[in-house]
Scaffold this motif. Structure first.
Motif, PDB file in Angstrom:
ATOM      1  N   SER A 160      -1.994  44.731  27.537  1.00  0.00           N
ATOM      2  CA  SER A 160      -1.093  43.900  26.729  1.00  0.00           C
ATOM      3  C   SER A 160      -1.673  43.613  25.352  1.00  0.00           C
ATOM      4  O   SER A 160      -0.937  43.268  24.423  1.00  0.00           O
ATOM      5  CB  SER A 160      -0.790  42.584  27.451  1.00  0.00           C
ATOM      6  N   GLU A 161      -2.975  43.792  25.192  1.00  0.00           N
ATOM      7  CA  GLU A 161      -3.641  43.528  23.916  1.00  0.00           C
ATOM      8  C   GLU A 161      -3.795  44.772  23.050  1.00  0.00           C
ATOM      9  O   GLU A 161      -4.271  44.692  21.922  1.00  0.00           O
ATOM     10  CB  GLU A 161      -5.016  42.912  24.185  1.00  0.00           C
ATOM     11  N   ILE A 162      -3.421  45.934  23.580  1.00  0.00           N
ATOM     12  CA  ILE A 162      -3.574  47.189  22.838  1.00  0.00           C
ATOM     13  C   ILE A 162      -2.282  47.481  22.075  1.00  0.00           C
ATOM     14  O   ILE A 162      -1.188  47.462  22.660  1.00  0.00           O
ATOM     15  CB  ILE A 162      -3.909  48.351  23.790  1.00  0.00           C
ATOM     16  N   GLN A 163      -2.411  47.749  20.796  1.00  0.00           N
ATOM     17  CA  GLN A 163      -1.265  48.078  19.950  1.00  0.00           C
ATOM     18  C   GLN A 163      -0.727  49.464  20.314  1.00  0.00           C
ATOM     19  O   GLN A 163      -1.489  50.422  20.411  1.00  0.00           O
ATOM     20  CB  GLN A 163      -1.680  48.058  18.466  1.00  0.00           C
ATOM     21  N   SER A 164       0.575  49.563  20.520  1.00  0.00           N
ATOM     22  CA  SER A 164       1.209  50.848  20.817  1.00  0.00           C
ATOM     23  C   SER A 164       1.345  51.661  19.536  1.00  0.00           C
ATOM     24  O   SER A 164       1.619  51.114  18.466  1.00  0.00           O
ATOM     25  CB  SER A 164       2.591  50.592  21.435  1.00  0.00           C
ATOM     26  N   LYS A 165       1.131  52.989  19.655  1.00  0.00           N
ATOM     27  CA  LYS A 165       1.291  53.910  18.525  1.00  0.00           C
ATOM     28  C   LYS A 165       2.335  54.946  18.896  1.00  0.00           C
ATOM     29  O   LYS A 165       2.306  55.486  19.999  1.00  0.00           O
ATOM     30  CB  LYS A 165      -0.020  54.647  18.232  1.00  0.00           C
ATOM     31  N   GLU A 166       3.250  55.231  17.975  1.00  0.00           N
ATOM     32  CA  GLU A 166       4.213  56.319  18.197  1.00  0.00           C
ATOM     33  C   GLU A 166       3.544  57.603  17.735  1.00  0.00           C
ATOM     34  O   GLU A 166       3.468  57.887  16.543  1.00  0.00           O
ATOM     35  CB  GLU A 166       5.534  56.067  17.476  1.00  0.00           C
ATOM     36  N   ILE A 167       3.048  58.386  18.685  1.00  0.00           N
ATOM     37  CA  ILE A 167       2.285  59.594  18.395  1.00  0.00           C
ATOM     38  C   ILE A 167       3.208  60.718  17.934  1.00  0.00           C
ATOM     39  O   ILE A 167       2.863  61.519  17.080  1.00  0.00           O
ATOM     40  CB  ILE A 167       1.457  60.021  19.625  1.00  0.00           C
ATOM     41  N   MET A 168       4.392  60.786  18.532  1.00  0.00           N
ATOM     42  CA  MET A 168       5.444  61.717  18.118  1.00  0.00           C
ATOM     43  C   MET A 168       6.754  61.017  18.422  1.00  0.00           C
ATOM     44  O   MET A 168       6.766  60.041  19.176  1.00  0.00           O
ATOM     45  CB  MET A 168       5.311  63.075  18.819  1.00  0.00           C
ATOM     46  N   PRO A 169       7.882  61.468  17.856  1.00  0.00           N
ATOM     47  CA  PRO A 169       9.133  60.744  18.060  1.00  0.00           C
ATOM     48  C   PRO A 169       9.442  60.495  19.534  1.00  0.00           C
ATOM     49  O   PRO A 169       9.487  61.416  20.347  1.00  0.00           O
ATOM     50  CB  PRO A 169      10.179  61.658  17.411  1.00  0.00           C
ATOM     51  N   GLY A 170       9.607  59.208  19.866  1.00  0.00           N
ATOM     52  CA  GLY A 170       9.970  58.818  21.223  1.00  0.00           C
ATOM     53  C   GLY A 170       8.809  58.652  22.180  1.00  0.00           C
ATOM     54  O   GLY A 170       9.010  58.262  23.329  1.00  0.00           O
ATOM     55  N   TYR A 171       7.571  58.924  21.748  1.00  0.00           N
ATOM     56  CA  TYR A 171       6.384  58.804  22.594  1.00  0.00           C
ATOM     57  C   TYR A 171       5.501  57.681  22.055  1.00  0.00           C
ATOM     58  O   TYR A 171       4.820  57.840  21.045  1.00  0.00           O
ATOM     59  CB  TYR A 171       5.590  60.113  22.637  1.00  0.00           C
ATOM     60  N   HIS A 172       5.551  56.538  22.730  1.00  0.00           N
ATOM     61  CA  HIS A 172       4.815  55.346  22.323  1.00  0.00           C
ATOM     62  C   HIS A 172       3.629  55.190  23.268  1.00  0.00           C
ATOM     63  O   HIS A 172       3.817  55.035  24.478  1.00  0.00           O
ATOM     64  CB  HIS A 172       5.721  54.121  22.381  1.00  0.00           C
ATOM     65  N   GLY A 173       2.413  55.244  22.724  1.00  0.00           N
ATOM     66  CA  GLY A 173       1.230  55.246  23.572  1.00  0.00           C
ATOM     67  C   GLY A 173       0.280  54.106  23.309  1.00  0.00           C
ATOM     68  O   GLY A 173       0.075  53.701  22.163  1.00  0.00           O
ATOM     69  N   LYS A 174      -0.280  53.597  24.389  1.00  0.00           N
ATOM     70  CA  LYS A 174      -1.424  52.695  24.318  1.00  0.00           C
ATOM     71  C   LYS A 174      -2.606  53.543  24.768  1.00  0.00           C
ATOM     72  O   LYS A 174      -2.585  54.109  25.861  1.00  0.00           O
ATOM     73  CB  LYS A 174      -1.220  51.483  25.222  1.00  0.00           C
ATOM     74  N   LEU A 175      -3.610  53.638  23.905  1.00  0.00           N
ATOM     75  CA  LEU A 175      -4.672  54.621  24.094  1.00  0.00           C
ATOM     76  C   LEU A 175      -6.024  53.952  24.288  1.00  0.00           C
ATOM     77  O   LEU A 175      -6.387  53.033  23.550  1.00  0.00           O
ATOM     78  CB  LEU A 175      -4.700  55.554  22.889  1.00  0.00           C
ATOM     79  N   VAL A 176      -6.738  54.430  25.303  1.00  0.00           N
ATOM     80  CA  VAL A 176      -8.067  53.929  25.622  1.00  0.00           C
ATOM     81  C   VAL A 176      -9.018  55.119  25.572  1.00  0.00           C
ATOM     82  O   VAL A 176      -8.729  56.172  26.143  1.00  0.00           O
ATOM     83  CB  VAL A 176      -8.078  53.294  27.039  1.00  0.00           C
TER      84      VAL A 176
END
Length: 103
Positions: A4-20
């Motif tokens: 919940s503390e990780i900012q989501s990134k839109e890596i490509m259109p429609g793909y929102h990722g939280k990355l560790v």
């Protein structure tokens, strides 16, 4: 760390990722919009995909299947793969080595 503390990134259109990221691997938690596509591609990373929610049409090395919750797909290094979310999806991907471009 908590997702919940990780900012989501839109890596490509429609793909929102939280990355560790660890020292040798990356773990991606995706929220994927219905109809979002990832074009066929390949990379040197070994990848394992897990479908958490939804239906995801995925092709690996020319073999296409529809994956549903609980399904796991192992994608070997340099294997061509791509897919499309048939419904809204939640996916998890593990990559080894680290996906530096996702940092």
């Amino acid at each position: 760390m908590n997702l919940s503390e990780i900012q989501s990134k839109e890596i490509m259109p429609g793909y929102h990722g939280k990355l560790v990221h660890g020292d040798t691997m990356s773990w991606a938690f995706w929220t994927v919009d219905k109809g979002a596509e990832v074009p066929e591609h390949h990379h040197h990373h070994e990848q394992i995909m897990h479908v958490v929610e939804g239906e995801f049409e995925f092709t690996v090395d020319g073999e296409t299947a529809i994956y549903r919750p609980g399904d796991v797909v192992v994608i070997p290094s340099n294997s061509p793969h791509g897919g499309k979310a048939l419904t809204p999806c939640k996916l998890m991907d593990i990559f080894c080595p680290v996906r530096e471009e996702y940092k």
